[in-house]
Design a protein around this motif. Structure first.
Motif, short mmCIF file in Angstrom:
data_model
loop_
_atom_site.label_atom_id
_atom_site.label_comp_id
_atom_site.label_asym_id
_atom_site.label_seq_id
_atom_site.Cartn_x
_atom_site.Cartn_y
_atom_site.Cartn_z
N GLN A 4 -5.98 -51.59 25.96
CA GLN A 4 -5.06 -50.97 25.01
C GLN A 4 -5.85 -50.20 23.97
O GLN A 4 -6.56 -50.79 23.15
CB GLN A 4 -4.19 -52.01 24.34
N SER A 6 -6.10 -47.67 20.72
CA SER A 6 -5.36 -47.37 19.49
C SER A 6 -6.29 -46.67 18.51
O SER A 6 -7.50 -46.58 18.73
CB SER A 6 -4.80 -48.65 18.88
N SER A 20 -10.03 -47.86 18.84
CA SER A 20 -10.27 -49.22 19.28
C SER A 20 -9.72 -49.40 20.69
O SER A 20 -8.71 -48.78 21.05
CB SER A 20 -9.59 -50.22 18.34
N CYS A 21 -10.37 -50.25 21.44
CA CYS A 21 -9.91 -50.59 22.79
C CYS A 21 -9.94 -52.11 22.90
O CYS A 21 -11.01 -52.72 22.85
CB CYS A 21 -10.81 -49.96 23.83
N ARG A 22 -8.76 -52.69 23.05
CA ARG A 22 -8.65 -54.14 23.20
C ARG A 22 -8.41 -54.47 24.66
O ARG A 22 -7.49 -53.94 25.27
CB ARG A 22 -7.53 -54.70 22.34
N SER A 24 -7.67 -57.22 27.77
CA SER A 24 -7.11 -58.53 28.11
C SER A 24 -7.15 -58.68 29.63
O SER A 24 -7.07 -57.70 30.36
CB SER A 24 -5.67 -58.66 27.60
N ARG A 71 -19.22 -52.12 20.59
CA ARG A 71 -18.30 -53.13 21.07
C ARG A 71 -18.45 -54.40 20.25
O ARG A 71 -19.48 -54.63 19.61
CB ARG A 71 -18.51 -53.43 22.54
N ASP A 72 -17.42 -55.22 20.27
CA ASP A 72 -17.43 -56.54 19.63
C ASP A 72 -17.13 -57.54 20.74
O ASP A 72 -15.97 -57.68 21.15
CB ASP A 72 -16.38 -56.60 18.53
N GLU A 75 -14.52 -60.30 20.07
CA GLU A 75 -13.13 -59.87 20.03
C GLU A 75 -12.68 -59.21 21.34
O GLU A 75 -11.52 -58.84 21.47
CB GLU A 75 -12.91 -58.89 18.87
N ASN A 76 -13.62 -59.05 22.26
CA ASN A 76 -13.32 -58.39 23.54
C ASN A 76 -12.79 -56.98 23.32
O ASN A 76 -11.80 -56.55 23.93
CB ASN A 76 -12.31 -59.21 24.35
N MET A 77 -13.47 -56.27 22.43
CA MET A 77 -13.04 -54.93 22.05
C MET A 77 -14.20 -53.95 22.11
O MET A 77 -15.37 -54.32 22.03
CB MET A 77 -12.45 -54.93 20.64
#
Length: 122
Positions: A4, A6, A20-22, A24, A71-72, A75-77
């Motif tokens: 995702q 944003s 940001s890219c989250r 899942s 990247r983090d 946070e898997n981002m």
């Protein structure tokens, strides 16, 4: 697997945005993560790619010195910091995995996010 993106929006020339890219359903640290963009009437292009070990990066010549990928893992981002934006940066930006951190292509890419629109106004 879901990615995702944003953080897009309208910004004036010279401004900044942070995308940001989250992720899942997937462990993002295990993959090279990248950002691609597609402007109206143009082909999709690779913007930046960060290797899974964070040791190698790819930047398109047009964004070198202005964009920074990061990247983090906790946070898997993933992120794309975009500074000194220009009108030609206007596009839909997609995060994707995996990416080619050598050439910036999408040859290996299996999963795409839904895209976030960046508009740079002059």
């Amino acid at each position: 697997v879901q990615l995702q993106a944003s953080g897009g929006g309208v910004v004036q020339v010279g401004g900044s945005l942070r995308l940001s890219c989250r992720a899942s359903g997937v462990s993002l640290p295990s993959f090279a993560v990248g950002w691609f963009r597609q402007a109206p009437g143009k082909e999709r292009e690779g913007v930046s790619c960060l290797s899974s070990g964070n040791t190698r990066t790819y930047y398109a010549d047009s964004v070198k010195g202005r964009f920074t990928i990061s990247r983090d893992n906790g946070e898997n981002m993933a992120f794309l910091q975009m500074n000194n934006l220009k009108p030609e940066d206007t596009a839909i930006y997609y995060c994707a995995i995996p990416c080619d951190h050598v050439r910036g292509t999408s040859y290996y890419t299996d999963h795409w996010g839904q895209g976030t629109l960046v508009t740079v106004s002059s």
